[in-house]
Scaffold this motif. Sequence first.
Motif, short mmCIF file in Angstrom:
data_model
loop_
_atom_site.label_atom_id
_atom_site.label_comp_id
_atom_site.label_asym_id
_atom_site.label_seq_id
_atom_site.Cartn_x
_atom_site.Cartn_y
_atom_site.Cartn_z
N LEU A 137 23.69 40.43 -35.85
CA LEU A 137 23.67 41.61 -36.71
C LEU A 137 22.89 42.76 -36.09
O LEU A 137 23.28 43.93 -36.19
N ILE A 138 21.77 42.46 -35.44
CA ILE A 138 20.87 43.52 -35.01
C ILE A 138 21.11 43.99 -33.57
O ILE A 138 20.77 45.11 -33.21
N SER A 139 21.72 43.14 -32.73
CA SER A 139 21.85 43.47 -31.30
C SER A 139 22.58 44.78 -31.04
O SER A 139 22.08 45.63 -30.28
N PRO A 140 23.77 45.01 -31.61
CA PRO A 140 24.43 46.30 -31.34
C PRO A 140 23.65 47.49 -31.89
O PRO A 140 23.65 48.57 -31.29
N ILE A 141 22.98 47.28 -33.03
CA ILE A 141 22.19 48.37 -33.62
C ILE A 141 21.01 48.72 -32.72
O ILE A 141 20.74 49.89 -32.45
N SER A 142 20.32 47.68 -32.24
CA SER A 142 19.16 47.94 -31.37
C SER A 142 19.61 48.57 -30.06
O SER A 142 18.89 49.40 -29.49
N GLY A 143 20.79 48.18 -29.57
CA GLY A 143 21.29 48.77 -28.35
C GLY A 143 21.57 50.26 -28.52
O GLY A 143 21.21 51.07 -27.66
N ILE A 144 22.22 50.62 -29.62
CA ILE A 144 22.50 52.03 -29.90
C ILE A 144 21.20 52.82 -30.06
O ILE A 144 21.06 53.94 -29.54
N LEU A 145 20.24 52.23 -30.76
CA LEU A 145 18.95 52.91 -30.95
C LEU A 145 18.23 53.14 -29.63
O LEU A 145 17.57 54.16 -29.42
N SER A 146 18.38 52.17 -28.70
CA SER A 146 17.67 52.30 -27.42
C SER A 146 18.26 53.40 -26.54
O SER A 146 17.62 53.84 -25.59
N ASP A 147 19.49 53.83 -26.85
CA ASP A 147 20.07 54.97 -26.13
C ASP A 147 19.48 56.30 -26.60
O ASP A 147 19.59 57.31 -25.92
N LYS A 148 18.88 56.28 -27.79
CA LYS A 148 18.38 57.52 -28.38
C LYS A 148 16.86 57.57 -28.46
O LYS A 148 16.26 58.64 -28.41
N TYR A 149 16.24 56.39 -28.59
CA TYR A 149 14.79 56.34 -28.80
C TYR A 149 14.12 55.49 -27.72
O TYR A 149 14.79 54.85 -26.92
N ASP A 150 12.82 55.47 -27.76
CA ASP A 150 12.02 54.80 -26.74
C ASP A 150 12.25 53.29 -26.76
O ASP A 150 11.94 52.62 -27.75
N SER A 151 12.77 52.74 -25.66
CA SER A 151 13.00 51.30 -25.56
C SER A 151 11.69 50.52 -25.66
O SER A 151 11.66 49.40 -26.15
N ARG A 152 10.63 51.13 -25.17
CA ARG A 152 9.33 50.46 -25.20
C ARG A 152 8.93 50.13 -26.63
O ARG A 152 8.52 49.01 -26.93
N PHE A 153 9.08 51.08 -27.55
CA PHE A 153 8.71 50.86 -28.94
C PHE A 153 9.62 49.81 -29.59
O PHE A 153 9.15 48.90 -30.28
#
Length: 481
Positions: free
Chosen positions: A312-328
């Motif tokens: 459930l979360i993997s594609p969402i986290s991937g999309i978020l990492s394209d826009k926001y700080d991967s470190r956080f």
Amino acid sequence: MKNENYKWIALSCTTMGALLSVLSGSTLIVALPDIMKELNAGMGILTWILMGYMLVLTILVPSIGRVADMFGRKKLYVGGFALFTIASLFCAWSNNGIQLLIFRLIQGIGGALLVANSTAIIADAFPKNELGKALGINLMFISVGSVIGTILGGFLVSIGWRSIFYMNLPVGIIGTLWAAFQLREVYSYTEKQKFDWFGTLTFTLGMFSFLMALTIGSFSGWFSIEVIAMFVIAVVAMIVFVLIENSTIQPMLDLQLFKARVLAFAFASNLFNGIARGAITFLMIFYFQGIKGDDPMTAGILLTPMALSMFLISPISGILSDKYDSRFLSSLGLMISAIGLFGLMWISDDTPTILLLIWMFIMGLGSGLFFSPNSNSIMGAVPPNKRGIASGVRTMFNNAGNVLSIAISMAIVTSSVSPEAMQGLFFGTQVGSQGIVVDSFIGGLRLAFGISFGFSILASILSYMRGPAPKWKNTPYEKPA
């Protein structure tokens, strides 16, 4: 439009390969008891049938990643698909445990060719601002494989354990042909590169000795002469390897990767996350079968919340990492995993199953939030000519962490379980607590989960300490196609 279409074609190829590899492993676990009976194989052989694949994968992926950076990824990936498929056929034809082990190890070579190139192929095909989304989709399908693997394995075993390997054939043939006709080299490579044979041999010897020592030590004890000797060989070989790599113009493993802070801490968090979560499946299988009295099929189904939340979360986290700080995002994911592990630290023989499912769901949620952004951070921080080795090192650290996690956990829980009960739990032939000192076993589980919790916190801290992406000098070894 051509490039727009190609990136999704490339993703379909890598997703099919990842799904095949994961399904093969998860269905095999369910089949081990039947294999043990029909082939009259002992626990030692079956242990290596299960663990050998992971060991081969861990040892080979960095070297294969380097070869891919030198000569291209397509041929290696297609060859890996074909080798995995052919080895699956021979696994199905095996007449004894030794034959099955040999062909399973060959399968591991094919799997290493797939895994070492998969992430790099995605990174080559997708623009940097969409890489996280692509990696998230890939991980989503891996999670699907984990969810359905045990259920599918239970169905296939009712037909016969050989059907598990026969199932790989149509998927493997289609995947091989699809990759052969559809994949392309995004970059061209010059012929002036040299392969670092001495570095590769010393690295392979060091990793092999280290992983063998961990595996044998977890089952047979840490103070035997063989285990100590393998640890010594591992240390010496890795020291020699570092000396070779520092004096070689074109090393197998560019140690500059570890001098870049963002990569060093991303790799480290990958390793410690592997240690934190690698043994969770094994420990919970033991618990559900040995303490709760569930059959192997039910125990496998009860583990699905962990994979479901990752799905459930993997594609969402991937999309978020394209826009926001991967470190956080990565650090937050590891902290959420730690919450799930903290809940599991209080496990007892009468803990409600629903509560355990909630803790596992939370842990999977955190893992899904970690993996895609962390991989995006790694692959986005290296130039195209280093993507293969970066992907290989990332996989190596994750798998090495998993092996180390299993070794630590097995060493903790084996003291409370008789050898016969351990064999029964490991291969699904025992249901119930006969041969288990329940209080000691629960205490061992709590300690193992506590150690995992600590490593998850450490991984989160290291993940947050990563710095900005490094600036790489242009290399003469690669140019756009």
